[in-house]
Design a protein around this motif. Structure first.
Motif, PDB file in Angstrom:
ATOM      1  N   ILE A 991       0.831  -1.205   0.000  1.00 28.19           N
ATOM      2  CA  ILE A 991       0.000   0.000   0.000  1.00 28.19           C
ATOM      3  C   ILE A 991       0.866   1.255   0.000  1.00 28.19           C
ATOM      4  O   ILE A 991       0.535   2.268  -0.629  1.00 28.19           O
ATOM      5  CB  ILE A 991      -0.977  -0.007   1.191  1.00 28.19           C
ATOM      6  CG1 ILE A 991      -2.122   0.967   0.940  1.00 28.19           C
ATOM      7  CG2 ILE A 991      -0.292   0.321   2.494  1.00 28.19           C
ATOM      8  CD1 ILE A 991      -3.066   0.556  -0.134  1.00 28.19           C
ATOM      9  N   VAL A 992       2.017   1.214   0.696  1.00 30.51           N
ATOM     10  CA  VAL A 992       2.916   2.368   0.700  1.00 30.51           C
ATOM     11  C   VAL A 992       3.459   2.619  -0.705  1.00 30.51           C
ATOM     12  O   VAL A 992       3.488   3.765  -1.185  1.00 30.51           O
ATOM     13  CB  VAL A 992       4.070   2.144   1.702  1.00 30.51           C
ATOM     14  CG1 VAL A 992       5.143   3.221   1.533  1.00 30.51           C
ATOM     15  CG2 VAL A 992       3.549   2.159   3.127  1.00 30.51           C
ATOM     16  N   GLN A1016       6.615  11.864   7.590  1.00 28.54           N
ATOM     17  CA  GLN A1016       5.510  12.812   7.466  1.00 28.54           C
ATOM     18  C   GLN A1016       5.447  13.436   6.078  1.00 28.54           C
ATOM     19  O   GLN A1016       4.404  13.981   5.686  1.00 28.54           O
ATOM     20  CB  GLN A1016       5.635  13.931   8.511  1.00 28.54           C
ATOM     21  CG  GLN A1016       5.262  13.528   9.931  1.00 28.54           C
ATOM     22  CD  GLN A1016       6.286  12.637  10.589  1.00 28.54           C
ATOM     23  OE1 GLN A1016       7.470  12.710  10.241  1.00 28.54           O
ATOM     24  NE2 GLN A1016       5.856  11.790  11.513  1.00 28.54           N
ATOM     25  N   ASP A1017       6.536  13.374   5.313  1.00 27.27           N
ATOM     26  CA  ASP A1017       6.548  13.931   3.957  1.00 27.27           C
ATOM     27  C   ASP A1017       5.952  12.981   2.931  1.00 27.27           C
ATOM     28  O   ASP A1017       5.753  13.368   1.775  1.00 27.27           O
ATOM     29  CB  ASP A1017       7.984  14.272   3.538  1.00 27.27           C
ATOM     30  CG  ASP A1017       8.597  15.334   4.440  1.00 27.27           C
ATOM     31  OD1 ASP A1017       7.835  16.166   4.968  1.00 27.27           O
ATOM     32  OD2 ASP A1017       9.829  15.316   4.632  1.00 27.27           O
ATOM     33  N   LEU A1018       5.678  11.739   3.335  1.00 27.44           N
ATOM     34  CA  LEU A1018       5.045  10.777   2.431  1.00 27.44           C
ATOM     35  C   LEU A1018       3.553  11.048   2.355  1.00 27.44           C
ATOM     36  O   LEU A1018       3.001  11.800   3.165  1.00 27.44           O
ATOM     37  CB  LEU A1018       5.299   9.360   2.949  1.00 27.44           C
ATOM     38  CG  LEU A1018       6.741   8.846   2.868  1.00 27.44           C
ATOM     39  CD1 LEU A1018       6.880   7.527   3.624  1.00 27.44           C
ATOM     40  CD2 LEU A1018       7.178   8.655   1.423  1.00 27.44           C
ATOM     41  N   PRO A1019       2.841  10.441   1.419  1.00 27.08           N
ATOM     42  CA  PRO A1019       1.384  10.582   1.384  1.00 27.08           C
ATOM     43  C   PRO A1019       0.743  10.189   2.710  1.00 27.08           C
ATOM     44  O   PRO A1019       1.335   9.461   3.512  1.00 27.08           O
ATOM     45  CB  PRO A1019       0.974   9.639   0.245  1.00 27.08           C
ATOM     46  CG  PRO A1019       2.172   9.593  -0.640  1.00 27.08           C
ATOM     47  CD  PRO A1019       3.361   9.706   0.250  1.00 27.08           C
ATOM     48  N   ALA A1020      -0.489  10.657   2.949  1.00 31.17           N
ATOM     49  CA  ALA A1020      -1.119  10.587   4.277  1.00 31.17           C
ATOM     50  C   ALA A1020      -1.155   9.177   4.856  1.00 31.17           C
ATOM     51  O   ALA A1020      -0.727   8.936   5.995  1.00 31.17           O
ATOM     52  CB  ALA A1020      -2.534  11.161   4.187  1.00 31.17           C
ATOM     53  N   LEU A1021      -1.682   8.216   4.075  1.00 32.14           N
ATOM     54  CA  LEU A1021      -1.811   6.855   4.606  1.00 32.14           C
ATOM     55  C   LEU A1021      -0.441   6.225   4.838  1.00 32.14           C
ATOM     56  O   LEU A1021      -0.210   5.571   5.865  1.00 32.14           O
ATOM     57  CB  LEU A1021      -2.636   5.995   3.633  1.00 32.14           C
ATOM     58  CG  LEU A1021      -2.869   4.545   4.067  1.00 32.14           C
ATOM     59  CD1 LEU A1021      -3.534   4.481   5.432  1.00 32.14           C
ATOM     60  CD2 LEU A1021      -3.704   3.797   3.032  1.00 32.14           C
ATOM     61  N   SER A1022       0.473   6.425   3.924  1.00 28.54           N
ATOM     62  CA  SER A1022       1.826   5.880   4.085  1.00 28.54           C
ATOM     63  C   SER A1022       2.497   6.452   5.326  1.00 28.54           C
ATOM     64  O   SER A1022       3.153   5.733   6.096  1.00 28.54           O
ATOM     65  CB  SER A1022       2.679   6.175   2.850  1.00 28.54           C
ATOM     66  OG  SER A1022       2.119   5.586   1.701  1.00 28.54           O
ATOM     67  N   THR A1024       1.019   7.573   8.003  1.00 26.83           N
ATOM     68  CA  THR A1024       0.386   6.991   9.198  1.00 26.83           C
ATOM     69  C   THR A1024       0.889   5.576   9.452  1.00 26.83           C
ATOM     70  O   THR A1024       1.221   5.202  10.588  1.00 26.83           O
ATOM     71  CB  THR A1024      -1.142   6.976   9.024  1.00 26.83           C
ATOM     72  OG1 THR A1024      -1.604   8.313   8.818  1.00 26.83           O
ATOM     73  CG2 THR A1024      -1.819   6.386  10.242  1.00 26.83           C
ATOM     74  N   LEU A1025       0.941   4.774   8.401  1.00 24.85           N
ATOM     75  CA  LEU A1025       1.395   3.393   8.555  1.00 24.85           C
ATOM     76  C   LEU A1025       2.838   3.340   9.054  1.00 24.85           C
ATOM     77  O   LEU A1025       3.169   2.566   9.965  1.00 24.85           O
ATOM     78  CB  LEU A1025       1.270   2.644   7.226  1.00 24.85           C
ATOM     79  CG  LEU A1025      -0.155   2.453   6.684  1.00 24.85           C
ATOM     80  CD1 LEU A1025      -0.119   1.770   5.324  1.00 24.85           C
ATOM     81  CD2 LEU A1025      -1.009   1.655   7.654  1.00 24.85           C
ATOM     82  N   LEU A1026       3.704   4.151   8.475  1.00 22.80           N
ATOM     83  CA  LEU A1026       5.113   4.128   8.887  1.00 22.80           C
ATOM     84  C   LEU A1026       5.297   4.694  10.294  1.00 22.80           C
ATOM     85  O   LEU A1026       6.170   4.242  11.036  1.00 22.80           O
ATOM     86  CB  LEU A1026       5.957   4.911   7.885  1.00 22.80           C
ATOM     87  CG  LEU A1026       6.172   4.196   6.548  1.00 22.80           C
ATOM     88  CD1 LEU A1026       6.858   5.106   5.563  1.00 22.80           C
ATOM     89  CD2 LEU A1026       6.971   2.926   6.728  1.00 22.80           C
ATOM     90  N   SER A1027       4.472   5.666  10.674  1.00 22.16           N
ATOM     91  CA  SER A1027       4.547   6.176  12.044  1.00 22.16           C
ATOM     92  C   SER A1027       4.226   5.072  13.039  1.00 22.16           C
ATOM     93  O   SER A1027       4.876   4.954  14.088  1.00 22.16           O
ATOM     94  CB  SER A1027       3.568   7.339  12.228  1.00 22.16           C
ATOM     95  OG  SER A1027       3.928   8.422  11.400  1.00 22.16           O
ATOM     96  N   ALA A1028       3.240   4.246  12.714  1.00 17.08           N
ATOM     97  CA  ALA A1028       2.901   3.120  13.585  1.00 17.08           C
ATOM     98  C   ALA A1028       4.008   2.070  13.584  1.00 17.08           C
ATOM     99  O   ALA A1028       4.341   1.495  14.633  1.00 17.08           O
ATOM    100  CB  ALA A1028       1.583   2.497  13.133  1.00 17.08           C
TER     101      ALA A1028
END
Length: 1120
Positions: A991-992, A1016-1022, A1024-1028
């Motif tokens: 998905i990323v 945070q510079d990636l698209p919104a969903l990516s 969020t996923l990487l932050s988790a």
């Protein structure tokens, strides 16, 4: 015929039965026949004749039945031959005892050779017989007779083999040591010597042999057998060190030291170069995480302890010189750390036969440099080493050197770059305090550290307070001169348990002095006036430092002061204590207390009572006395101390006592619960409910809850209510308060246990009544009647019904009655509630439809929360199937995105309840756990797809949704990594890449191509996923491993796909644990992206150039 003649005559083939009979007579203690006496009486010729005849007899019987046949069949003939061999062995052994100078013992030598051959061929056959032959060979060697080396060698080998097989080889090791001189006649370089060396080297593999004194003597001797055997010994020990414990390593270190001490010339040089210096290098170069690193250090430290011996000091100086100073300056911080540990432990490393001033100054300068090394681990170990040196050498070091060291430690105590360094200063200063000579200097130094009590790091504060405790213990200074009492009390009030417990110990003698019982209460009041919270913390941990009797005495002293406070106000009714022990001591005058002090005193009594409650239960007399003393005055306290802060601890005190001890108060508790208004805070009823439960009146509270909930329902929905005669009292039903009471009772373990102890009578009624509220909930959902308050009440009742189902199933039910109720409710949610998440009720539109949709989502999330708890508490595959089905329906509904956070928590609970240990191999259809995890992975994929669709449809609103799902996503990924579920991390990676590729494809101008710096510079969903993902190191490693796996499988071929991977790697470039993975991934992508070097188009060209530059930056960043 004499005994001598008869015995000689019997030693032949023809009279062998007589020979065996005489042997048996010798063994019979009741018979006077003794072979040793007979042989002593024999003449020289008779003994020689006997030995020749026995040699011939032995040869004949061994030819008839050779030893090779002994193990095949134990028949009569074999047994007969073995008896003859045993008899001959006995005679040969006795012959050695009576052998005289001048005897021609060729026949005896022949016998021993034949027996030796038997022993060598079959050492484990007929163990008892072989033991006697073994003893014969050993005795022959000790007699120093012909061919002794052959027999001694065999005896030693057999002894070693036996010692390897025994758990307690004390006797065999003792025997081996007695035979150690056999080695002096064995050439190590010969084939025989090599074989014997192999057996001897095995001694160093057995801790049972190493730990014995004779074993250590033997091993020390082996170092002097042959100079080429030393490397073999050393290699064997190094290979076994991983399996040796600390005690065994202490014995190994002693063996090395004793071997070095006893060696001379080339043997000593070999031990120094091949063993000791090798251990020095290993102690420096091994990783600190290696299982043998500390064991190698232990050996070196043993030599350091012996440094008081001049030869040892000289040897250490010579061996350290070519390696230690070099490794103290290498770039690798672990090597510098290890070298620092050795250097400081061995300090000073000087040759006692030379001038030491220059070397000593050089080493002191090196210590100063190490204290300010660029890596904090090196600095911490340097601090430890310097403190040990100050402790050992305080009286030997010049005063200016000591002052310089202490100044450096003071500077390091403020090292803002590392809390480990600050912690090390206070941890290891305790070592210096062990030296009494340091106290005058430290008394002036430690007050400069006072602000470290408020360090931002907990471990620094813990270390600092530990240092204060050490100062107090050794009386180096007054701890209140280091830190003022106000600061200590303030920190006690606000700090964590780790610090507060230590501060309580530090201040205990100040506020609870063992020799000043009359001042306990006054000091308690003083502490309360300084800081009430600190007082509560202090007395919370006071029971750790005094006897329960003293705690009870303090409670009674506080009672007397409270009584005195009331009497000073002119109201002394019912407070006149006639007993001697309850009268005010002369030191305690009547005084009027402020209400805040009274409240804090009552809170202290509650805290103390909780701490000694278990002890009181074991002392019935003390417990009854305490009940009586506080029961007499509690009602007066309630009427006098009416402040809300006072009432809470008073009610807690009442809950500790039986109801009849506080009868006046206990009669009105249920009435107070009735009179509370809806919306009352938990503080208004929590203590009252605790009292009712502790007094065994839980049933009364439950009846009140049932009555209020029944009255709030329409009459046609109240079922199974018991018919009873009641006095009609005009009172309003308070269902909201009833549900609040029930929530509190079920939330806390102590009250929940009391509720569940009522069994299924009243609980069944309550359970049925709560279930009836489901129809009310649906009526609010399908129409707008009843208003939001009624809907909220119905939802709370619905939630309570689900929670009660879980508790009843877990604690009271053996069947599936309550599980089936949960399953039916799950089906009801799917059939009746989820349709409102799609389109709302027919005919509704606008804000009302949106409101009903939100209410349906709230119902769904509430039940999913109940499902999460049920899955964790109740291990039932049927329930899990229903929950999984409901989660699928929720995600597939139109507004299912509203429930994503709740769904993620349910999925995490499903994983946690499916233990990886219990799973069968993949593909086994009988494995319910594996099937559950596969379903979880599929639903998670649908959740991610739903988030992606929502973001594409409404980006701004969905960003808030992503943030709300972040916590549940983090927990889910952590559990997925623990359970090692396939299909989760590849979904995330896919998905990323898809989202990032889509963003790249939308770019129309070269200026839009920008490499992300953070997630945070990636698209919104990516993002969020990487932050988790990045919140957990194990999850991060699992995700990075998935990246490498996908790249190795050549999944990506287009430039935008590879560029999307580059953007992901760029966002992760500053993640420390990603270095190894990033290097490998960057190299793989670099190799694949080179195929697009000739790409056409401005945008594509810019993407290619940007990707190449980013890859080069990543590889440069992690080049080392």
């Amino acid at each position: 015929m004499t005994k001598r003649e008869a015995f000689v005559e019997a030693a032949c083939q023809e009279n062998v039965d007589d020979f065996l009979r005489l042997i048996q007579l010798h063994k019979d203690r009741s018979d006077p026949f003794d072979i040793e006496e007979v042989m002593e009486e024999m003449s020289k010729n008779q003994r020689e004749a006997l030995w020749l005849k026995l040699a011939s007899l032995l040869r004949d019987v061994l030819m008839e039945v050779p030893p090779e046949r002994w193990e095949e069949a134990m028949d009569v003939e074999t047994k007969h031959v073995m008896d003859i061999v045993a008899g001959v062995t006995l005679v040969a052994t006795v012959s050695l005892k009576v052998l005289q100078d001048g005897d021609a013992y060729h026949g005896l030598l022949d016998i021993t050779h034949q027996l030796h051959d038997v022993l060598v061929s079959f050492p484990m056959t007929e163990a008892h017989l072989m033991l006697h032959i073994h003893t014969l060979c050993e005795a022959w060697w000790k007699k120093d007779l012909l061919d002794k080396d052959t027999f001694g060698h065999t005896a030693l080998v057999i002894t070693l083999k036996k010692s390897f097989l025994l758990k307690k080889p004390y006797a065999e090791v003792q025997r081996a040591w007695s035979l150690h001189k056999v080695l002096s006649n064995v050439d190590y370089m010969s084939e025989e010597g090599q074989q014997l060396g192999e057996q001897l080297a095995r001694c160093f593999q057995h801790p049972a042999i190493i730990s014995l004194d004779d074993g250590k003597r033997l091993m020390v001797f082996l170092f002097s057998w042959h100079v080429d055997f030393i490397p073999r010994i050393h290699g064997t020990i190094k290979n076994q060190m991983e399996f040796f414990n600390k005690m065994t390593m202490a014995h190994v270190a002693e063996i090395y030291f004793r071997a070095w001490k006893k060696a001379s010339d080339n043997f000593q040089e070999k031990i120094e170069s091949e063993c000791i210096q090798d251990f020095m290098k290993c102690a420096i170069l091994l990783q600190r995480s290696s299982p043998v690193h500390r064991k190698v250090q232990q050996i070196i430290f043993h030599f350091h302890k012996k440094k008081i011996c001049r030869p040892v000091g000289k040897m250490l100086s010579v061996l350290y010189k070519p390696i230690l100073w070099k490794y103290l300056n290498v770039p690798n911080f672990e090597v510098r750390t290890n070298a620092t540990v050795l250097f400081t432990d061995a300090f000073p490393i000087v040759d006692p036969d030379k001038e030491i001033e220059v070397d000593l100054q050089k080493q002191l300068d090196t210590l100063m440099v190490l204290l300010f090394d660029k890596h904090d681990v090196v600095r911490c170990n340097a601090i430890q080493g310097v403190c040990k040196i100050l402790d050992r050498c305080w009286e030997l070091l010049p005063p200016d050197v000591i002052v310089d060291f202490l100044k450096k430690l003071k500077d390091l105590a403020g090292d803002c770059s590392s809390d480990d360094v600050r912690c090390a200063v206070f941890t290891y200063l305790r070592i210096v305090l062990d030296n009494v000579l340091s106290h005058p200097v430290l008394e002036k130094l430690v007050p400069k550290f006072k602000y470290s009590l408020h360090d931002i790091s907990v471990k620094v504060r813990v270390a600092f307070v530990d240092m204060l405790l050490k100062i107090k213990a050794v009386r180096a200074a007054k701890f209140w001169d280091v830190c003022s009492l106000d600061h200590l009390v303030a920190r006690l009030a606000s700090d964590t348990a780790h610090v507060s417990k230590r501060l309580t110990e530090l201040l205990f003698d100040s506020f609870f002095p063992a020799d000043a019982e009359s001042n306990w209460c006054s000091r308690c009041i003083t502490l309360i006036q300084m800081n009430p919270m600190a007082a509560r913390k202090f007395y919370l941990y006071a029971h750790m430092h005094t006897a329960p009797t003293n705690i009870v005495k303090l409670m009674l002293a506080i009672r007397r002061v409270l009584n005195s406070s009331i009497q000073s106000d002119g109201d002394d009714a019912e407070l006149n204590d006639s007993s001697k022990e309850n009268r005010m001591p002369q030191g305690e005058n009547q005084l009027a207390l402020e209400k805040d002090v009274v409240a804090s005193l009552l809170e202290v009594v509650v805290v103390l009572w909780k701490n000694v409650d278990r002890t009181l239960q074991q002392s019935d007399e003390t417990q009854k006395y305490l009940y009586a003393q506080f029961g007499r005055v509690l009602s007066k306290y309630f009427s006098k101390f009416t402040d809300e802060r006072c009432q809470a601890p008073l009610m807690q005190m009442a809950s500790f006592m039986p109801a009849n001890a506080v009868a006046t108060f206990s009669y009105g508790v249920l009435s107070r619960l009735r009179k509370l208004e809806p919306g009352a805070p938990p503080s208004a009823y929590s203590q009252l409910l605790d009292c009712m439960c502790s007094w065994g009146k839980t049933a009364g509270v439950l009846e009140l809850i049932i009555d209020w909930l029944s009255e709030a329902l329409p009459e046609n929905q109240v079922v199974n209510a018991k018919r009873k005669v009641t006095i009609q009292v005009t009172a309003e039903a308070k269902p909201e308060l009833a549900l609040a009471y029930l929530d509190y009772l079920l939330l806390h373990r102590s009250t929940r246990n009391k509720v569940l102890a009522l069994r299924e009578g009243p609980l069944k009624r309550l359970y049925t009544l709560l279930g009836n509220w489901k129809s009310q909930l649906y009526s609010h959902l399908s129409s707008s009647s009843g208003g939001p308050a009624g809907a909220e009440l119905a939802l709370k009742a619905f939630t309570s019904h689900g929670c009660l189902s879980v508790h009843l199933q877990h604690d009271l039910s053996d069947g599936r009655e309550y599980l089936q109720s949960l399953e039916h409710t799950a089906a009801w949610v799917g059939e009746s509630v989820l349709p409102f998440l799609a389109n709302g009720p027919p005919g509704d539109a606008g804000d009302e439809a949106e409101s009903l949709r939100a209410f349906a989502a709230e119902i769904t999330k509430t039940f999913l929360t109940v499902c999460r708890d049920a899955v964790l508490c109740l291990d039932d595959s049927g329930l899990k199937d229903h929950v999984l089905h409901l989660c699928s329906l929720v995600i597939l509904s139109e507004a299912g995105y509203l429930c994503i956070p709740a769904v993620l928590l349910v999925l995490k609970a499903l994983m946690a309840s499916s233990s990886p240990v219990d799973r069968k191999p993949a593909g086994d259809e009988r494995d319910a756990a594996t099937k559950c995890l596969v379903a979880v992975a599929n639903i998670f994929q649908k959740v991610i797809e739903l988030l992606a669709r929502r973001l594409k449809k409404k980006p701004e609103e969905s960003k808030e949704l992503c943030q709300s799902a972040l916590g549940g996503l983090t927990d889910f990924l952590h559990e997925a990594q623990v359970c090692n579920i396939s299909g989760v991390f590849d979904t995330l990676f896919a998905i990323v890449i898809v989202e990032t590729r889509y963003a790249l494809q939308k770019m129309t101008h070269p200026e839009e191509v920008m490499t992300p710096e953070t997630v945070q510079d990636l698209p919104a969903l990516s993002g969020t996923l990487l932050s988790a993902i990045l919140k957990s190191q194990p999850v991060t490693r699992a995700f990075l491993a998935e990246i490498l796996s996908s790249l190795d499988s050549d999944t990506f071929s287009t430039l935008t796909e590879l560029a999307a991977v580059v953007h992901l790697l760029a966002a992760l470039r500053h993640v420390a644990q990603a270095s190894t993975y990033l290097k490998r991934a960057a190299i793989t992508v670099q190799q694949q992206i080179n195929a697009h070097a000739n790409v056409e188009g401005d945008i594509q060209g810019v993407i290619y150039q940007s990707s190449v530059m980013t890859l080069n930056e990543i590889l440069t960043l992690w080049a080392d």
